[in-house]
Design an enzyme around this catalytic site. Structure first.
Site: not given
Ligand code: CO
Length: 211
Positions: A98, A46, A42
């Site tokens: 995630h 983060r 992605c």
């Protein structure tokens, strides 16, 4: 100094650091790449690729987009897969989602998001395919987490639909395809343990291309 202004200073320090450990570092880096891994993840700031795996420049061929999608009509991801498989001959392809994925969350939300609609429609397709299982989960947070996992699973299936991957399987039994989740809350990488060889066995009748 704001973050943007510091970038070139950071870069200068990074060069110094690398050269202090290995004066030939950049000569070796420039000589070529032979990564064993293709990482499809992605775009989320983060969920980085190399850092969370403890890898260095040169170790991982990376493709990132919103919600780690492998869309068969997406020229970009197709070119990345072809290059990784045919030229770099990677041994592993990893699709990494995630928990806390904004793209997946948005697909669970009934709102018009402009350009993102088409893209996230494919996450909505994952909801449709796994509707019965997701419908059983009453806790919204658990449902969200499960959708993140099922989305990874479906994108792994999209990877094995690729003629480049199927040709490589026929020729050299590689690359192995893995579905992972990065848990932002703990930092842990979780292997979903999806056996794509077995999955392909089941899906062969539909997706095999006789490459
Ligand atoms: Co995300």
């Amino acid at each position: 100094m704001d973050k943007f202004s510091k970038i070139f200073e950071n870069n200068r320090q990074w060069i110094e650091e690398k050269l202090s450990l290995d004066p030939q570092y950049f000569d070796r880096l420039a000589a070529g790449q032979a990564p064993e891994f293709l990482y499809i993840g992605c775009s989320d700031s983060r969920a980085t690729a190399e850092e969370l795996m403890g890898m260095q420049p040169g170790d991982v061929f990376v493709h990132r987009n919103v919600a780690n999608m492998v869309v068969p009509t997406d020229n970009s991801v197709n070119a990345v897969i072809q290059f990784a498989v045919e030229f770099l001959k990677v041994k592993h392809i990893i699709v990494c989602g995630h928990y806390g994925c904004g793209g997946v969350k948005a697909a669970m939300t009934p709102s018009d998001m402009g350009q993102l609609n088409n893209w996230l429609q494919m996450v909505r397709d994952v909801i449709r395919i796994h509707h019965d299982e997701l419908d059983e989960i009453k806790d919204e947070e658990e449902k969200y987490k499960r959708l993140v996992e099922l989305n990874v699973q479906e994108q792994c299936i999209n990877v094995i639909k690729s003629p480049h991957v199927q040709r490589a399987w026929n020729e050299r039994k590689l690359p192995t395809v893995h579905g992972w989740i990065f848990d932002l809350h703990t930092g842990k990488l979780i292997d979903l343990g999806i056996d794509m060889g077995e999955a392909f066995g089941q899906l062969k009748e539909i997706y095999e291309l006789k490459t």
